[in-house]
Structure formats: structure tokens, C-alpha cells
Design a protein around this motif. Sequence first.
Motif, mmCIF file in Angstrom:
data_model
loop_
_atom_site.group_PDB
_atom_site.id
_atom_site.type_symbol
_atom_site.label_atom_id
_atom_site.label_comp_id
_atom_site.label_asym_id
_atom_site.label_seq_id
_atom_site.Cartn_x
_atom_site.Cartn_y
_atom_site.Cartn_z
ATOM 1 N N LYS A 1 0.837 -1.169 -0.102
ATOM 2 C CA LYS A 1 -0.236 0.143 0.059
ATOM 3 C C LYS A 1 0.996 1.165 0.000
ATOM 4 O O LYS A 1 0.550 2.251 -0.740
ATOM 5 C CB LYS A 1 -0.948 0.050 1.296
ATOM 6 N N ASP B 1 4.064 1.476 -1.030
ATOM 7 C CA ASP B 1 4.676 1.661 -2.174
ATOM 8 C C ASP B 1 3.726 2.137 -3.271
ATOM 9 O O ASP B 1 4.113 2.790 -4.213
ATOM 10 C CB ASP B 1 5.177 0.278 -2.701
ATOM 11 N N LEU B 2 2.450 1.695 -3.580
ATOM 12 C CA LEU B 2 1.512 1.975 -4.381
ATOM 13 C C LEU B 2 1.337 3.302 -4.438
ATOM 14 O O LEU B 2 0.817 4.172 -5.276
ATOM 15 C CB LEU B 2 0.297 0.956 -4.311
ATOM 16 N N ARG C 1 3.671 5.588 -5.868
ATOM 17 C CA ARG C 1 3.995 5.416 -7.095
ATOM 18 C C ARG C 1 2.759 6.279 -7.765
ATOM 19 O O ARG C 1 2.223 6.144 -8.889
ATOM 20 C CB ARG C 1 3.931 4.050 -7.878
ATOM 21 N N LEU D 1 -0.788 5.483 -7.044
ATOM 22 C CA LEU D 1 -2.263 4.894 -7.056
ATOM 23 C C LEU D 1 -3.176 5.648 -6.051
ATOM 24 O O LEU D 1 -3.008 5.788 -4.880
ATOM 25 C CB LEU D 1 -2.067 3.617 -6.884
#
Lengths: 250, 92
Positions: free
Chosen positions: B82, B84-85, B88, B90
Amino acid sequence: MASRKTSHPNRDSEDKYSILLPTYNERENLPLIVWLLVKYFGESGYNYEIIVIDDGSPDGTLEVAEQLQKIYGEDKILLRPRAKKLGLGTAYIHGMKHATGNFIFIMDADLSHHPKFIPEFIEKQKEGNYDLVSGTRYQGSGGVYGWDLRRKLISRGANFLSQVLLRPGASDLTGSFRLYKKAVLDSLVERCVSKGYVFQMEMIVRARQLNYTIGEVPISFVDRVYGESKLGGNEIVSFVKGLITLFATT
Amino acid sequence: MTKLLEWLFGVSLVGAVWALVSFDLLDLSLPQTYREVAWPMPLYLLVSFGCYSLATVGYRVATFNDCEEAAKELQGQIKEAKEDLRRRGLKM
């Protein structure tokens, strides 16, 4: 060779693995499963693509999938949505039409199947050149998490009964974490008509009937982290019906 | 041959042998003890198969692995994923 082994040991392999992810209302889980797939494929270096087949989820799964496609690239994440909820078998057929891999993984998108087992599936397949490799909860280090006694009893009982009646040569008939050679999955999916739990069982029974070779890898099955897991009277009745049908027709 | 036919074939074969011995259909003048042993055999087989089934299923339920470690590992990775996303870009 040694230096290559440390970073991407399998990058030179000709094989490509297409992961089919049929989804319905998985907006919470889809990013997580994709992240894990990217992680483990990245570490092992195998060539792959992820094909998301969303059946018109009202919760916006497709919109999340589009974001993931932007993050990880259109060559890694392919979207093959369908307008409404149709069967699993047709989802695989639909997804496979666009698959460029010579191997196909099928797994659930709800995180009950962990991508960490993928390298083991691939090694197992190579070891015996198996036509299909099936994950098994019932052997070796395999197991489940989040099941109460009732659920375990039903699962073991149903499995025992199916083993006795069908003698399929695989220990986990209803599991849906599997690796197929593409041509093998093509020919199986065409023949299989069952729905739900029975679909996976029919796939493996037909595989044995067609003399395909089956390898097995122990997996841990962690029951749905988000959302409701379902195993009610309806599922049991349709399982028994499917079992009898397979018993009489295969 | 379907599994159903295999079963019917097997059951009728066993049944035929059982009837031959129990009722001495071929007039082989088998010793009386053979007939006495053969007569209740189907029931014995059924009961022992039932016991075997119960024991097997019971043992397998009792030894069904609980994957506590796997669940913990997954929870940790979900948190990591979560973060990391989100980094990026998200939007969940």
C-alpha cells in the motif's frame, strides 16, 4: 553466468507466463495482488504478463486496473474487461485469446493465493515437463488460514469423497491456483462445462482423462482478507450435483 | 468407461463371487465354514470402509496445517504494498 544468476536468473528463458486474473469487485485486492506478482516475477526474472478480466464490477475495479496499467506498463498489465458477470470458463477463454505466453497461470485475485509460490510452480513444471501443475492445500507444507473446524471438515470430507469416486491423481481437486501449458488449458477449457467449485474439479478430472501429466506444489491458502468468504448450503448442494455429474460422465 | 460404470462393474463382480460362495451356486461343495465366513462379508466390508473413511477424514482434519505464518507475512506485505503503490501515485 554467475553474475547473471544473482540478478535475473531466468531472464534468458524463452518461456513466458501469462497470469489470468478474473475479477469481480476486487478494487481493494487487485493492486495488492498485482504488486505481489510484480515483486515475485521481478525477483525470479521470468518473463510475464498479467491479464485482468473484469466482469463489469460496480465497485470500480477496472478503473483501479487502469491506474495499475499506467504504473507498471501496458506490456505487463493487459485489460480484457467484459460487460457483465459470466462464467469462469468463458473468462479464461476470453483472457487466453490475448495471452502471448506459452504458459498460463490461473489464480484468485482475492489474495488467498500468494504469488510467492509462483517460482515453485515453474520449477516443478520444468522438473517433470508437466502439462499442468496444481497447488495443493492438502499435502506436505500446504495448508489453510482462517478456516474453522466446520469448514475444515467439509473441505476434507468433500475431498475424500471426490478422491474415492473419481480417483483423479491429484490431491487438491477444487483448488484454483494452477499453471498450465497454454495448449493444454485451451483443450481443457473447451471441454469443461461446470460452474463454481466444480469447474476446477472438472478441469483436473478431464486432464487425467486426456492423459495429461500433473505435478503438485504445496501452497498455503489464506482465506479472503477483505470481503466475505462464502461456503453455504447452496455451494454444498451444487458441489454434490457436480460431483455426481462427473462421476457418471467421466 | 465412466467412473460410474467402473464402480458398477466392480460391485457386480464382488457381488457375484459373494453369491457363488455364500449360496454355493456352482455346487462346488465348499466347506461349510467358507459359506459362514462369506455370508456376512459385505456388511463387514461396508463397516470397515466406513471406519476407514471416518478415521482418514478425522486425521486429516486434525492435521490440517494452520498457516499462521503465511497470514502474518501477507499482512506485512499488504502494508508494504500500500505504501509503495501510494508513492507511485495509485489512488485507492
